[in-house]
Design an enzyme around this catalytic site. Structure first.
Site, PDB file in Angstrom:
ATOM      1  N   HIS A 231     -22.192  20.686 -11.927  1.00 45.90           N
ATOM      2  CA  HIS A 231     -21.058  21.511 -12.344  1.00 45.90           C
ATOM      3  C   HIS A 231     -21.502  22.930 -12.675  1.00 45.90           C
ATOM      4  O   HIS A 231     -22.683  23.253 -12.703  1.00 45.90           O
ATOM      5  CB  HIS A 231     -20.296  20.882 -13.526  1.00 45.90           C
ATOM      6  CG  HIS A 231     -20.986  20.974 -14.855  1.00 45.90           C
ATOM      7  ND1 HIS A 231     -20.375  20.622 -16.045  1.00 45.90           N
ATOM      8  CD2 HIS A 231     -22.230  21.390 -15.207  1.00 45.90           C
ATOM      9  CE1 HIS A 231     -21.218  20.824 -17.040  1.00 45.90           C
ATOM     10  NE2 HIS A 231     -22.337  21.279 -16.564  1.00 45.90           N
TER      11      HIS A 231
ATOM     12  N   CYS B   3     -25.197  26.417 -18.566  1.00 44.42           N
ATOM     13  CA  CYS B   3     -24.147  25.696 -17.832  1.00 44.42           C
ATOM     14  C   CYS B   3     -23.286  26.643 -17.005  1.00 44.42           C
ATOM     15  O   CYS B   3     -22.450  26.190 -16.221  1.00 44.42           O
ATOM     16  CB  CYS B   3     -23.293  24.861 -18.779  1.00 44.42           C
ATOM     17  SG  CYS B   3     -24.036  23.245 -19.149  1.00 44.42           S
TER      18      CYS B   3
ATOM     19  N   HIS C 278     -25.682  23.137 -11.491  1.00 43.52           N
ATOM     20  CA  HIS C 278     -26.816  22.336 -11.990  1.00 43.52           C
ATOM     21  C   HIS C 278     -26.279  20.947 -12.272  1.00 43.52           C
ATOM     22  O   HIS C 278     -25.059  20.754 -12.382  1.00 43.52           O
ATOM     23  CB  HIS C 278     -27.405  22.951 -13.264  1.00 43.52           C
ATOM     24  CG  HIS C 278     -26.414  22.968 -14.373  1.00 43.52           C
ATOM     25  ND1 HIS C 278     -25.458  23.939 -14.486  1.00 43.52           N
ATOM     26  CD2 HIS C 278     -26.174  22.086 -15.370  1.00 43.52           C
ATOM     27  CE1 HIS C 278     -24.674  23.678 -15.510  1.00 43.52           C
ATOM     28  NE2 HIS C 278     -25.078  22.548 -16.068  1.00 43.52           N
TER      29      HIS C 278
ATOM     30  N   HIS D  57     -26.185  16.994 -14.219  1.00 44.48           N
ATOM     31  CA  HIS D  57     -26.411  16.208 -15.433  1.00 44.48           C
ATOM     32  C   HIS D  57     -26.418  14.732 -15.056  1.00 44.48           C
ATOM     33  O   HIS D  57     -25.751  14.320 -14.100  1.00 44.48           O
ATOM     34  CB  HIS D  57     -25.286  16.422 -16.459  1.00 44.48           C
ATOM     35  CG  HIS D  57     -25.288  17.773 -17.087  1.00 44.48           C
ATOM     36  ND1 HIS D  57     -26.168  18.133 -18.087  1.00 44.48           N
ATOM     37  CD2 HIS D  57     -24.518  18.866 -16.860  1.00 44.48           C
ATOM     38  CE1 HIS D  57     -25.925  19.379 -18.453  1.00 44.48           C
ATOM     39  NE2 HIS D  57     -24.934  19.863 -17.726  1.00 44.48           N
TER      40      HIS D  57
ATOM     41  N   ASP E 179     -19.559  10.385  -8.862  1.00 42.71           N
ATOM     42  CA  ASP E 179     -21.011  10.254  -8.675  1.00 42.71           C
ATOM     43  C   ASP E 179     -21.503  11.098  -7.494  1.00 42.71           C
ATOM     44  O   ASP E 179     -20.939  11.046  -6.402  1.00 42.71           O
ATOM     45  CB  ASP E 179     -21.381   8.786  -8.446  1.00 42.71           C
ATOM     46  CG  ASP E 179     -22.890   8.565  -8.496  1.00 42.71           C
ATOM     47  OD1 ASP E 179     -23.577   9.284  -9.263  1.00 42.71           O
ATOM     48  OD2 ASP E 179     -23.381   7.676  -7.782  1.00 42.71           O
ATOM     49  N   HIS E 180     -22.545  11.877  -7.746  1.00 46.01           N
ATOM     50  CA  HIS E 180     -23.158  12.752  -6.749  1.00 46.01           C
ATOM     51  C   HIS E 180     -22.188  13.805  -6.205  1.00 46.01           C
ATOM     52  O   HIS E 180     -22.326  14.255  -5.068  1.00 46.01           O
ATOM     53  CB  HIS E 180     -23.792  11.944  -5.601  1.00 46.01           C
ATOM     54  CG  HIS E 180     -25.096  11.306  -6.003  1.00 46.01           C
ATOM     55  ND1 HIS E 180     -25.152  10.225  -6.842  1.00 46.01           N
ATOM     56  CD2 HIS E 180     -26.369  11.621  -5.707  1.00 46.01           C
ATOM     57  CE1 HIS E 180     -26.414   9.883  -7.036  1.00 46.01           C
ATOM     58  NE2 HIS E 180     -27.182  10.717  -6.366  1.00 46.01           N
TER      59      HIS E 180
ATOM     60  N   GLU F 205     -23.315  13.798 -21.961  1.00 45.09           N
ATOM     61  CA  GLU F 205     -23.737  14.778 -20.957  1.00 45.09           C
ATOM     62  C   GLU F 205     -25.260  14.916 -20.984  1.00 45.09           C
ATOM     63  O   GLU F 205     -25.897  15.151 -19.949  1.00 45.09           O
ATOM     64  CB  GLU F 205     -23.072  16.122 -21.198  1.00 45.09           C
ATOM     65  CG  GLU F 205     -23.332  17.112 -20.083  1.00 45.09           C
ATOM     66  CD  GLU F 205     -22.465  18.357 -20.224  1.00 45.09           C
ATOM     67  OE1 GLU F 205     -21.470  18.464 -19.496  1.00 45.09           O
ATOM     68  OE2 GLU F 205     -22.787  19.196 -21.078  1.00 45.09           O
TER      69      GLU F 205
HETATM   70 NI    NI Z   1     -24.054  21.712 -17.714  1.00 44.90          NI
END
Ligand code: NI
Length: 136
Positions: A15, A34, A40, A42, A80-81, A125
């Site tokens: 995200h 972020c 990037h 998580h 996911d992914h 997260e």
């Molecule tokens: Ni982040």
């Protein structure tokens, strides 16, 4: 007598937190790493809690196989992914913070959980940062 059953699930997603109406400097000040323009990832840990009466026939609050499959089908498959900003329609206009993700996940799961049970989701997260939403 109310009992809570919980199921732990996991997904990875990328995200970027930012507001297009803010300068890069302000985004960086508020969202820090972020807001990295290149996104990037998580490793999200999700815990879904379902609370209700024990069914006297089965001894279950809810069938955990059904809960597992519901999370897999509706949350893991969707997130996911994925790049949340780009690939998940809900986050085209909503910042994909853990808070907003928890609300989105709760809203997604709610119709699939028996209405007599209450639902709460906890989303990690990072191992130290997590949020909780119970639909209020
Ligand atoms: Ni982040």
């Amino acid at each position: 007598m109310k009992v809570t059953v919980s199921r732990h699930a996991h997904f990875n997603a990328a995200h970027r937190l930012y507001r297009s109406d803010w300068s890069d400097a302000k985004n960086n000040e508020v969202f820090g790493k972020c807001s990295n323009p290149n996104f990037h990832g998580h490793n999200y840990e999700l815990i879904v809690h379902v609370t209700g009466e024990i069914d006297p026939e089965t001894g279950f609050v809810m069938d955990m196989k059904l809960l597992k499959n519901t999370i897999k089908e509706h949350v893991e498959e969707a997130l996911d992914h994925k790049n949340l900003n780009i690939e998940v329609p809900f986050f085209k206009t909503v910042n994909p913070t853990a808070e907003n993700m928890a609300v989105m996940i709760w809203d997604t799961l709610r119709p699939h959980i028996p209405s007599s049970n209450s639902l709460s989701v906890t989303l990690y997260e990072t191992p130290r940062n997590y949020v909780q939403y119970s639909g209020e």
